[in-house]
Motif scaffolding. Structure first.
Motif, PDB file in Angstrom:
ATOM      1  N   THR A 265       0.984  13.698  33.989  1.00 38.67           N
ATOM      2  CA  THR A 265       1.283  15.050  34.450  1.00 38.67           C
ATOM      3  C   THR A 265       2.037  15.850  33.397  1.00 38.67           C
ATOM      4  OG1 THR A 265       3.339  14.261  35.462  1.00 38.67           O
ATOM      5  CG2 THR A 265       1.369  14.323  36.849  1.00 38.67           C
ATOM      6  N   LEU A 266       1.957  17.156  33.530  1.00 34.91           N
ATOM      7  CA  LEU A 266       2.647  18.093  32.645  1.00 34.91           C
ATOM      8  C   LEU A 266       2.977  19.344  33.442  1.00 34.91           C
ATOM      9  CD1 LEU A 266       3.592  19.193  29.871  1.00 34.91           C
ATOM     10  CD2 LEU A 266       1.235  19.944  29.496  1.00 34.91           C
ATOM     11  N   LYS A 267       4.216  19.806  33.347  1.00 35.19           N
ATOM     12  CA  LYS A 267       4.632  21.023  34.017  1.00 35.19           C
ATOM     13  C   LYS A 267       4.475  22.193  33.056  1.00 35.19           C
ATOM     14  CE  LYS A 267       6.580  23.775  37.034  1.00 35.19           C
ATOM     15  NZ  LYS A 267       5.843  24.172  38.249  1.00 35.19           N
ATOM     16  N   VAL A 268       3.675  23.187  33.461  1.00 36.99           N
ATOM     17  CA  VAL A 268       3.488  24.409  32.675  1.00 36.99           C
ATOM     18  C   VAL A 268       4.034  25.565  33.497  1.00 36.99           C
ATOM     19  CG1 VAL A 268       1.827  25.925  31.541  1.00 36.99           C
ATOM     20  CG2 VAL A 268       1.471  23.454  31.518  1.00 36.99           C
ATOM     21  N   ILE A 269       5.035  26.245  32.959  1.00 38.58           N
ATOM     22  CA  ILE A 269       5.755  27.275  33.723  1.00 38.58           C
ATOM     23  C   ILE A 269       4.825  28.387  34.190  1.00 38.58           C
ATOM     24  CG2 ILE A 269       7.606  28.981  33.631  1.00 38.58           C
ATOM     25  CD1 ILE A 269       8.568  26.098  33.716  1.00 38.58           C
ATOM     26  N   SER A 274       1.139  23.558  40.456  1.00 38.73           N
ATOM     27  CA  SER A 274       2.424  22.877  40.311  1.00 38.73           C
ATOM     28  C   SER A 274       2.343  21.748  39.293  1.00 38.73           C
ATOM     29  CB  SER A 274       2.878  22.312  41.666  1.00 38.73           C
ATOM     30  OG  SER A 274       1.912  21.401  42.179  1.00 38.73           O
ATOM     31  N   LYS A 275       1.155  21.164  39.146  1.00 31.83           N
ATOM     32  CA  LYS A 275       0.968  20.063  38.197  1.00 31.83           C
ATOM     33  C   LYS A 275      -0.231  20.344  37.305  1.00 31.83           C
ATOM     34  CE  LYS A 275       2.903  16.044  40.623  1.00 31.83           C
ATOM     35  NZ  LYS A 275       2.578  14.710  41.193  1.00 31.83           N
ATOM     36  N   TYR A 302      -5.506  14.169  22.389  1.00 31.93           N
ATOM     37  CA  TYR A 302      -4.926  14.681  23.629  1.00 31.93           C
ATOM     38  C   TYR A 302      -5.685  15.938  24.039  1.00 31.93           C
ATOM     39  CZ  TYR A 302      -0.965  11.547  22.906  1.00 31.93           C
ATOM     40  OH  TYR A 302      -0.181  10.448  22.737  1.00 31.93           O
ATOM     41  N   ASP A 303      -5.810  16.123  25.336  1.00 31.61           N
ATOM     42  CA  ASP A 303      -6.546  17.276  25.858  1.00 31.61           C
ATOM     43  C   ASP A 303      -5.800  17.826  27.068  1.00 31.61           C
ATOM     44  OD1 ASP A 303      -8.723  19.110  26.220  1.00 31.61           O
ATOM     45  OD2 ASP A 303      -9.460  17.827  27.838  1.00 31.61           O
ATOM     46  N   TYR A 304      -5.318  19.066  26.963  1.00 30.36           N
ATOM     47  CA  TYR A 304      -4.583  19.683  28.072  1.00 30.36           C
ATOM     48  C   TYR A 304      -5.561  20.332  29.040  1.00 30.36           C
ATOM     49  CZ  TYR A 304      -2.344  23.423  30.672  1.00 30.36           C
ATOM     50  OH  TYR A 304      -1.962  24.270  31.679  1.00 30.36           O
ATOM     51  N   GLN A 305      -5.341  20.075  30.333  1.00 29.12           N
ATOM     52  CA  GLN A 305      -6.119  20.713  31.387  1.00 29.12           C
ATOM     53  C   GLN A 305      -5.179  21.035  32.544  1.00 29.12           C
ATOM     54  OE1 GLN A 305      -9.144  21.707  31.050  1.00 29.12           O
ATOM     55  NE2 GLN A 305      -9.734  20.563  29.202  1.00 29.12           N
ATOM     56  N   ASP A 306      -5.550  22.032  33.346  1.00 27.24           N
ATOM     57  CA  ASP A 306      -4.674  22.446  34.442  1.00 27.24           C
ATOM     58  C   ASP A 306      -4.912  21.655  35.721  1.00 27.24           C
ATOM     59  OD1 ASP A 306      -7.114  23.397  35.169  1.00 27.24           O
ATOM     60  OD2 ASP A 306      -6.500  25.481  35.480  1.00 27.24           O
ATOM     61  N   GLY A 307      -5.697  20.590  35.662  1.00 26.36           N
ATOM     62  CA  GLY A 307      -5.942  19.782  36.852  1.00 26.36           C
ATOM     63  C   GLY A 307      -6.352  18.370  36.478  1.00 26.36           C
ATOM     64  N   ARG A 308      -6.636  17.574  37.526  1.00 26.75           N
ATOM     65  CA  ARG A 308      -7.002  16.174  37.338  1.00 26.75           C
ATOM     66  C   ARG A 308      -8.427  15.895  37.789  1.00 26.75           C
ATOM     67  NH1 ARG A 308      -4.313  10.770  40.073  1.00 26.75           N
ATOM     68  NH2 ARG A 308      -4.569   9.368  38.279  1.00 26.75           N
ATOM     69  N   ALA A 309      -9.229  16.930  37.938  1.00 27.74           N
ATOM     70  CA  ALA A 309     -10.590  16.748  38.425  1.00 27.74           C
ATOM     71  C   ALA A 309     -11.436  16.014  37.401  1.00 27.74           C
ATOM     72  CB  ALA A 309     -11.213  18.106  38.751  1.00 27.74           C
ATOM     73  N   GLY A 310     -12.453  15.331  37.897  1.00 28.70           N
ATOM     74  CA  GLY A 310     -13.317  14.548  37.028  1.00 28.70           C
ATOM     75  C   GLY A 310     -14.140  15.386  36.066  1.00 28.70           C
ATOM     76  N   VAL A 311     -14.232  16.697  36.309  1.00 25.32           N
ATOM     77  CA  VAL A 311     -15.007  17.542  35.406  1.00 25.32           C
ATOM     78  C   VAL A 311     -14.392  17.593  34.013  1.00 25.32           C
ATOM     79  CG1 VAL A 311     -13.751  19.647  36.052  1.00 25.32           C
ATOM     80  CG2 VAL A 311     -16.102  19.826  35.197  1.00 25.32           C
ATOM     81  N   HIS A 312     -13.077  17.361  33.910  1.00 27.20           N
ATOM     82  CA  HIS A 312     -12.407  17.435  32.604  1.00 27.20           C
ATOM     83  C   HIS A 312     -12.823  16.285  31.687  1.00 27.20           C
ATOM     84  CE1 HIS A 312     -10.276  20.722  34.331  1.00 27.20           C
ATOM     85  NE2 HIS A 312      -9.564  19.977  35.152  1.00 27.20           N
ATOM     86  N   ARG A 463       8.233  14.228  26.903  1.00 31.65           N
ATOM     87  CA  ARG A 463       8.338  15.116  28.061  1.00 31.65           C
ATOM     88  C   ARG A 463       9.704  15.009  28.731  1.00 31.65           C
ATOM     89  NH1 ARG A 463       4.151  13.392  32.319  1.00 31.65           N
ATOM     90  NH2 ARG A 463       5.709  11.747  32.528  1.00 31.65           N
ATOM     91  N   LYS A 464      10.324  13.836  28.675  1.00 31.05           N
ATOM     92  CA  LYS A 464      11.658  13.679  29.251  1.00 31.05           C
ATOM     93  C   LYS A 464      12.687  14.523  28.518  1.00 31.05           C
ATOM     94  CE  LYS A 464      10.900   8.978  30.967  1.00 31.05           C
ATOM     95  NZ  LYS A 464      11.328   7.552  30.898  1.00 31.05           N
ATOM     96  N   ALA A 465      12.407  14.848  27.245  1.00 30.68           N
ATOM     97  CA  ALA A 465      13.352  15.642  26.455  1.00 30.68           C
ATOM     98  C   ALA A 465      13.097  17.140  26.623  1.00 30.68           C
ATOM     99  CB  ALA A 465      13.256  15.248  24.976  1.00 30.68           C
ATOM    100  N   TRP A 466      11.809  17.557  26.481  1.00 32.60           N
ATOM    101  CA  TRP A 466      11.557  19.000  26.551  1.00 32.60           C
ATOM    102  C   TRP A 466      11.047  19.450  27.920  1.00 32.60           C
ATOM    103  CZ3 TRP A 466       6.416  18.853  27.441  1.00 32.60           C
ATOM    104  CH2 TRP A 466       5.638  17.900  26.796  1.00 32.60           C
ATOM    105  N   LEU A 467      10.761  18.499  28.834  1.00 35.01           N
ATOM    106  CA  LEU A 467      10.551  18.736  30.265  1.00 35.01           C
ATOM    107  C   LEU A 467       9.274  19.487  30.622  1.00 35.01           C
ATOM    108  CD1 LEU A 467      14.192  19.622  31.379  1.00 35.01           C
ATOM    109  CD2 LEU A 467      13.059  17.397  31.418  1.00 35.01           C
ATOM    110  N   PHE A 468       8.954  20.583  29.919  1.00 33.78           N
ATOM    111  CA  PHE A 468       7.815  21.404  30.334  1.00 33.78           C
ATOM    112  C   PHE A 468       7.296  22.212  29.152  1.00 33.78           C
ATOM    113  CE2 PHE A 468      11.760  23.666  31.240  1.00 33.78           C
ATOM    114  CZ  PHE A 468      11.585  24.830  30.522  1.00 33.78           C
ATOM    115  N   ALA A 469       6.126  22.835  29.359  1.00 33.53           N
ATOM    116  CA  ALA A 469       5.584  23.811  28.409  1.00 33.53           C
ATOM    117  C   ALA A 469       5.634  25.173  29.082  1.00 33.53           C
ATOM    118  CB  ALA A 469       4.153  23.447  28.017  1.00 33.53           C
TER     119      ALA A 469
END
Length: 527
Positions: A265-269, A274-275, A302-312, A463-469
């Protein structure tokens, strides 16, 4: 209940029948209530044990050691080693038990570090023997080493470009031409960033998890006022320029015979969800094989996506139909790859069942763990062998173990409550059985997906250090830069050296030029 007296019973038959029916109805109601209470008690008992198991697992996750190794794991199932090594000496019947204790590990200083000798000598007067007055000779020396740290320093490089013009043309001509050397090419031409500065910022954040606001404070100590916003813009700009290199790595990746994948998971403001998720795909090991003349490339993308769907993963791995090592997440099935399961995930579930079983107790979880340990022992014994030799050992030895394990698992379906931790472990393993067998068909496939988990771990720690993008653009930039840092590490390069060389050579590339020489396994590192 009031005891009946025969003298008080009615003589009328119909009245007696009515009394008997009433008593029967009362008995049936009591039986129904007893059954209901028993069912309620069983439900409460079941819920209690479920909560107890969850509590024990949470205690383990929070306070217990995270290592998956089990006591005596390396000493079990020597019969497989004997089968694979028929010439091994017979094991003595006598058992020898030894005890060891941990001692502090002294810091080791690499032999390649520069040395500076500081001589601590006695005075010339002391070099005369006090007994006979003869000059003493040097018989040897004692050497002790201490590590000295030289703080980093910054400097400003001034690019001075003299201008030249013609005085005659200045006085009599209609046009005066000025000649001047061009500025050397740069990754970010209008910024103060040099290759070394960019490499330092990127490795500090993406290799060592140092957020930009801390780097801002650090640079101020050196007299450089660089805001975190400026550094963030630099990172986005650099990642966008290096997109062709990222795409080149991607094209090479999907051509490899075996891949692995994972996600976190990754939090993007500025995201509506939410995830969000950071996916990682790769091939090869942690480091390139030392003795191979044509090693397969080690790539981590690495590949950033806004969800966890199998399409990614489906889109990212489009066209790839080989084995893909993953965990039990079902949406990977949307890809065209042949999914290979992870025995580490299956083992963890039985380890959880052993945890709720209680200390100093043995039972069904131990049986399952021993079966899985047999599979891993074959892998350890064949780790240094070729893929063909590993495949042969799997088909002869591991297949036997798995067939026996499958029979044992099937038998547990009628003996273990399905809602218990052990029951869930059994059901998970059976559901994943076809995928867990895939590694038996190819010696290049791993027994588990731990390689992908090690690849995603640097991102999780950072991620524990910078928490979010903050933005999607920042998350995309992180994906590109994490990919370059981790791929450099996987090819036995220091990321800061690779990035400095890359940033020095990249501005010389023109549109349409080949960039294969800038890949981590091809690049010439600048000294």
């Amino acid at each position: 209940m009031k005891k009946l007296d025969t003298n008080t019973l009615p003589d009328d038959v119909e009245a007696l029948k009515a009394m008997v029916l009433e008593l029967q109805n009362q008995r049936l109601e009591q039986q129904a209530e007893t059954a209901r209470l028993q069912q309620e008690g069983e439900r409460w008992k079941r819920d209690f044990y479920q909560l107890l198991e969850k509590w024990q697992l949470e205690l383990k996750k929070r306070f217990a050691a995270s290592s998956e190794g089990l006591p005596g794991q390396g000493d079990l199932f020597n019969e497989i080693e004997d089968i694979l090594n028929p010439d091994a000496d017979e094991v003595a019947a006598e058992q020898h038990i030894a005890y060891t204790r941990k001692v502090g590990r002294r810091a080791r200083l690499d032999a390649s570090l520069p040395r500076k000798d500081v001589i601590h000598d006695i005075s010339d007067e002391e070099k005369t023997c006090e007994c006979c007055g003869t000059d003493m000779h040097r018989m040897g020396e004692d050497v002790s080493e201490k590590l000295d740290f030289i703080p980093a320093k910054v400097q400003v490089i001034r690019h001075v470009r003299p201008k030249y013009s013609c005085r005659t043309c200045e006085q009599h001509g209609t046009e005066t031409k000025i000649k001047q050397a061009p500025m050397p090419p740069s990754m970010l031409p209008k910024s103060i960033a040099t290759p070394s500065l960019l490499a330092q910022i990127i490795t500090a954040k993406f290799q060592y998890g140092l957020p930009l606001y801390r780097q801002e404070t650090m640079f101020k100590q050196f007299g450089a006022d660089i805001s975190r916003q400026t550094m963030s813009r630099w990172l986005v700009a650099v990642s966008q320029k290096l997109e062709p290199l990222y795409q080149c790595l991607h094209d090479i990746l999907v051509q490899q015979p075996v891949l692995w994948a994972d996600e976190t998971t990754l939090k993007v403001i500025q995201s509506e969800k939410s995830k969000s998720y950071m996916w990682v795909y790769g091939c090869g090991g942690d480091k390139p094989p030392p003795d191979s003349t044509s090693p397969l490339p080690n790539i981590e993308l690495y590949d950033y996506q806004d969800g966890r769907a199998g399409v990614h993963p489906k889109d990212f791995l489009q066209g790839y139909r080989g084995p893909l090592q993953v965990d039990g997440y079902q949406d990977y099935e949307q890809t065209e790859a042949k999914l290979a399961g992870c025995w580490a995930h299956a083992r963890r579930k039985f380890v959880d069942a052993k945890t709720v079983q209680g200390k100093k107790k043995t039972g069904r979880p131990d049986v399952a763990i021993k079966y899985i340990q047999k599979l891993y022992r074959v892998e350890r014994l064949m780790a240094s062998k070729s893929a063909d030799e590993r495949l042969q050992a799997r088909q002869t030895e591991s297949t036997k173990v798995m067939n026996s394990f499958k029979e044992w698992l099937d038998a547990q379906l009628t003996q273990v409550p399905p809602i218990s931790v052990l029951g869930k472990a059994v059901q998970y393993t059976l559901n994943q059985w076809s995928k867990l067998q895939v590694y038996l068909t190819d010696g290049r496939i791993n027994i588990d997906n731990n390689r992908a988990e090690r690849a995603i771990k640097p991102f999780v720690i950072g991620r524990k250090a910078w928490l979010f993008a903050n933005t999607h653009g920042g998350a995309d930039a992180s994906a590109v830069l994490y990919s370059l840092v981790e791929t450099a590490k996987a090819n036995d390069l220091q990321p800061i050296d690779y990035l400095m060389s890359l940033f020095e050579q990249w501005p010389l590339i023109k549109d349409g030029d080949d960039i294969d020489h800038l890949l981590p396994w091809n690049i010439k590192i600048s000294v």
